[in-house]
Motif scaffolding. Structure first.
Motif, PDB file in Angstrom:
ATOM      1  N   ARG A  68      -6.195   4.058   1.140  1.00  0.00           N
ATOM      2  CA  ARG A  68      -5.594   3.813  -0.023  1.00  0.00           C
ATOM      3  C   ARG A  68      -4.002   3.902   0.600  1.00  0.00           C
ATOM      4  O   ARG A  68      -3.050   3.361  -0.191  1.00  0.00           O
ATOM      5  CB  ARG A  68      -5.582   4.950  -1.017  1.00  0.00           C
ATOM      6  CG  ARG A  68      -6.881   4.850  -2.059  1.00  0.00           C
ATOM      7  CD  ARG A  68      -6.817   3.673  -2.963  1.00  0.00           C
ATOM      8  NE  ARG A  68      -5.795   3.854  -3.994  1.00  0.00           N
ATOM      9  CZ  ARG A  68      -4.782   2.964  -3.950  1.00  0.00           C
ATOM     10  NH1 ARG A  68      -4.437   1.802  -3.222  1.00  0.00           N
ATOM     11  NH2 ARG A  68      -3.500   3.372  -4.734  1.00  0.00           N
ATOM     12  N   GLY A  69      -3.822   4.306   1.651  1.00  0.00           N
ATOM     13  CA  GLY A  69      -2.450   4.066   2.379  1.00  0.00           C
ATOM     14  C   GLY A  69      -1.751   5.347   1.503  1.00  0.00           C
ATOM     15  O   GLY A  69      -1.976   6.052   0.823  1.00  0.00           O
ATOM     16  N   PHE A  73       4.543   4.957   1.414  1.00  0.00           N
ATOM     17  CA  PHE A  73       4.262   3.422   1.828  1.00  0.00           C
ATOM     18  C   PHE A  73       4.115   2.570   0.550  1.00  0.00           C
ATOM     19  O   PHE A  73       4.934   2.077   0.364  1.00  0.00           O
ATOM     20  CB  PHE A  73       3.155   3.295   2.906  1.00  0.00           C
ATOM     21  CG  PHE A  73       3.012   1.759   2.959  1.00  0.00           C
ATOM     22  CD1 PHE A  73       4.186   1.089   3.791  1.00  0.00           C
ATOM     23  CD2 PHE A  73       2.081   1.076   2.506  1.00  0.00           C
ATOM     24  CE1 PHE A  73       3.700  -0.212   3.936  1.00  0.00           C
ATOM     25  CE2 PHE A  73       1.883  -0.244   2.579  1.00  0.00           C
ATOM     26  CZ  PHE A  73       2.812  -0.963   3.439  1.00  0.00           C
ATOM     27  N   ARG A  74       3.136   3.010  -0.488  1.00  0.00           N
ATOM     28  CA  ARG A  74       3.074   2.313  -1.501  1.00  0.00           C
ATOM     29  C   ARG A  74       4.331   2.309  -2.367  1.00  0.00           C
ATOM     30  O   ARG A  74       4.691   1.253  -2.939  1.00  0.00           O
ATOM     31  CB  ARG A  74       1.769   2.855  -2.226  1.00  0.00           C
ATOM     32  CG  ARG A  74       0.596   2.554  -1.634  1.00  0.00           C
ATOM     33  CD  ARG A  74      -0.859   2.862  -2.232  1.00  0.00           C
ATOM     34  NE  ARG A  74      -1.055   4.220  -2.030  1.00  0.00           N
ATOM     35  CZ  ARG A  74      -0.975   5.348  -2.978  1.00  0.00           C
ATOM     36  NH1 ARG A  74      -0.618   5.061  -4.194  1.00  0.00           N
ATOM     37  NH2 ARG A  74      -1.385   6.544  -2.419  1.00  0.00           N
ATOM     38  N   GLN A  75       4.632   3.196  -2.487  1.00  0.00           N
ATOM     39  CA  GLN A  75       6.079   3.498  -3.233  1.00  0.00           C
ATOM     40  C   GLN A  75       7.208   2.634  -2.806  1.00  0.00           C
ATOM     41  O   GLN A  75       8.009   2.057  -3.490  1.00  0.00           O
ATOM     42  CB  GLN A  75       6.581   4.977  -3.427  1.00  0.00           C
ATOM     43  CG  GLN A  75       7.865   5.222  -4.175  1.00  0.00           C
ATOM     44  CD  GLN A  75       7.681   4.755  -5.765  1.00  0.00           C
ATOM     45  OE1 GLN A  75       6.755   5.158  -6.242  1.00  0.00           O
ATOM     46  NE2 GLN A  75       8.525   3.847  -6.073  1.00  0.00           N
ATOM     47  N   PRO A  91       2.600   1.787  -8.071  1.00  0.00           N
ATOM     48  CA  PRO A  91       2.239   2.270  -6.595  1.00  0.00           C
ATOM     49  C   PRO A  91       0.652   2.749  -6.459  1.00  0.00           C
ATOM     50  O   PRO A  91       0.093   2.670  -5.510  1.00  0.00           O
ATOM     51  CB  PRO A  91       2.986   3.214  -6.083  1.00  0.00           C
ATOM     52  CG  PRO A  91       3.717   3.587  -7.329  1.00  0.00           C
ATOM     53  CD  PRO A  91       3.850   2.680  -8.218  1.00  0.00           C
ATOM     54  N   GLU A  92       0.219   3.166  -7.612  1.00  0.00           N
ATOM     55  CA  GLU A  92      -1.137   3.816  -7.701  1.00  0.00           C
ATOM     56  C   GLU A  92      -2.333   3.010  -7.801  1.00  0.00           C
ATOM     57  O   GLU A  92      -3.230   3.043  -6.846  1.00  0.00           O
ATOM     58  CB  GLU A  92      -1.217   4.981  -8.719  1.00  0.00           C
ATOM     59  CG  GLU A  92      -0.468   6.181  -8.396  1.00  0.00           C
ATOM     60  CD  GLU A  92      -0.880   6.596  -7.225  1.00  0.00           C
ATOM     61  OE1 GLU A  92      -2.129   7.046  -6.936  1.00  0.00           O
ATOM     62  OE2 GLU A  92       0.099   7.401  -6.535  1.00  0.00           O
ATOM     63  N   THR A  93      -2.032   1.954  -8.258  1.00  0.00           N
ATOM     64  CA  THR A  93      -3.119   0.805  -8.595  1.00  0.00           C
ATOM     65  C   THR A  93      -2.743  -0.666  -8.264  1.00  0.00           C
ATOM     66  O   THR A  93      -3.654  -1.501  -8.118  1.00  0.00           O
ATOM     67  CB  THR A  93      -3.319   0.793 -10.213  1.00  0.00           C
ATOM     68  OG1 THR A  93      -2.140   0.542 -11.040  1.00  0.00           O
ATOM     69  CG2 THR A  93      -3.957   2.043 -10.386  1.00  0.00           C
ATOM     70  N   GLU A  94      -1.499  -0.803  -8.020  1.00  0.00           N
ATOM     71  CA  GLU A  94      -1.120  -2.193  -7.920  1.00  0.00           C
ATOM     72  C   GLU A  94      -0.559  -2.642  -6.434  1.00  0.00           C
ATOM     73  O   GLU A  94       0.020  -3.646  -6.131  1.00  0.00           O
ATOM     74  CB  GLU A  94      -0.080  -2.830  -8.998  1.00  0.00           C
ATOM     75  CG  GLU A  94      -0.684  -2.967 -10.190  1.00  0.00           C
ATOM     76  CD  GLU A  94       0.366  -3.151 -11.419  1.00  0.00           C
ATOM     77  OE1 GLU A  94      -0.227  -4.093 -12.304  1.00  0.00           O
ATOM     78  OE2 GLU A  94       1.470  -2.859 -11.619  1.00  0.00           O
TER      79      GLU A  94
END
Length: 389
Positions: A68-69, A73-75, A91-94
């Motif tokens: 999931r990373g 990073f996702r943020q 950032p959690e799902t997209e």
């Protein structure tokens, strides 16, 4: 030994063939200059390298990463999309990390396509848009990109029977190899086409930050309905000079990303945490560096186009990417002109036909080599390849 037909059916990969030709010539003592492969010649932004050094020294980056990373990073990707494109992502799902855009394109084929499905692909286009579907047992169907249509696919001309079987559509802007950019409502029409026909869209956004002459590229996801219609493949490779780092993200449709996560938990172990943290630094602090690179490529573009005009080949200046899409002179095919340039000038260019049937009649020249070597290549072209008026 018996080998898998899924691999045997693939054509030789374009850039592997170019590397082989370059090696052969150099082994024969020829000083070859390659304009064939788009690999940035300027090192990665120094602050990113320093961040990577710090992160590698941290013990908490040494174990298996999560597919999931890292949340940071996702943020960072989500914040970049908000700041740059006005697109709000969860950032959690997209947002989902990739081992580079190429891997993401291939893996989304595995997660979305079954044998017998159709995958629509831009022609000319990045070779993985067709090899990825072939490896999934699907049938790639090409969408012609023609100069008279601004190198956009004619979506309405796609036959109904093809639409019924299609379960992916690949395109990318700014466009590799043509350099075309989007200045109309194409992304909106593309999203609507995907939703109306139940065809998931994959927009490859590898060159969004490399634009010239005042053009600012948009995101497919900014179009109405796009987040429901598909995903965008975002890569740090070209704009941040991070090709070897293999870091990017798929963003958009949460269900498609969930399916991709399910696949990737079974085929890889995620992206090295230290690289993710270095990418965070690039996204948060690299805007100035990207602007500098745009100016470098604009200068090189102008130099190359001026030289081509000097030998009788007129090329409209591309407003995006790191390539110049050059029509070959009368009497030549893409391959014959590429061979002429190599034999006469010792310069490697990519035959347009290698990107699909509608690339015939062009060659692609890359701007990713130092200025002095580009000037040398330009001088050789001017010396050896003057085209009769």
């Amino acid at each position: 030994m018996r080998y898998a037909q899924r691999v045997n059916q693939l054509p030789p990969y374009l850039f592997a063939e170019l590397e082989r030709k370059i090696a052969e010539k150099r082994a024969a003592g020829v000083d070859v200059i390659s304009l064939g492969i788009g690999d940035p010649d300027i090192p990665t932004f120094r602050a990113v390298v320093e961040e990577m050094q710090r992160q590698v020294a941290r013990a908490d980056t040494h174990q298996y990463p999560s597919n999931r990373g890292r949340a940071v990073f996702r943020q960072a990707v989500a914040s970049f999309y908000e700041r740059r494109f006005g697109v709000t992502l969860d950032p959690e799902t997209e947002v989902f990390p990739l081992l580079g855009g190429k891997e993401g394109i291939a893996h989304v084929c595995w997660s979305m396509l079954d044998p017998g499905d159709v995958s629509l692909a831009a022609d000319p286009g990045y070779p993985v848009y067709t090899s990825g579907p072939l490896l999934a047992g699907a049938e790639p169907v090409l969408m012609p990109l023609l100069a008279e249509n601004a190198f956009q696919p004619d979506l309405e001309s796609i036959p109904i029977d093809v639409r019924v079987r299609a379960n992916l559509l690949f395109c990318n802007y700014p466009n590799n190899p043509t350099g075309a950019v989007i200045e109309d409502d194409f992304f909106e029409r593309l999203a609507r086409f995907g939703l109306d026909n139940d065809i998931p869209i994959v927009h490859d956004s590898a060159y969004s930050e490399l634009t010239f002459d005042g053009h600012v590229a948009g995101s497919f996801l900014a179009a109405p309905g796009a987040r429901e219609a598909g995903v965008e493949m975002f890569s740090l490779s070209k704009s941040w000079n991070m090709t070897g780092w293999r870091i990017g993200a798929a963003v958009g449709n949460a269900e498609m990303l969930s399916q991709l996560w399910k696949l990737k938990t079974n085929v890889d172990s995620g992206q090295f945490d230290a690289i993710q943290m270095a990418a965070v630094r690039a996204l948060n602090e690299g805007d100035g560096f990207v602007r500098e690179m745009c100016e470098v490529y604009r200068r090189r573009r102008d130099l190359l186009i001026e030289a081509l005009a000097g030998v009788g080949i007129d090329v409209p200046p591309p407003r995006g990417t790191i390539y110049v899409w050059v029509p070959v002179p009368d009497g030549h095919t893409s391959v014959s002109f590429a061979e002429l340039v190599l034999e006469q000038a010792g310069v490697v260019v990519s035959p347009g036909s290698s990107y699909g049937p509608n690339g015939e009649g062009y060659v692609r020249m890359s701007l990713t080599l130092p200025d002095d070597r580009l000037r040398e290549a330009v001088g050789r072209i001017e010396q050896h390849l003057r085209v009769p008026a």
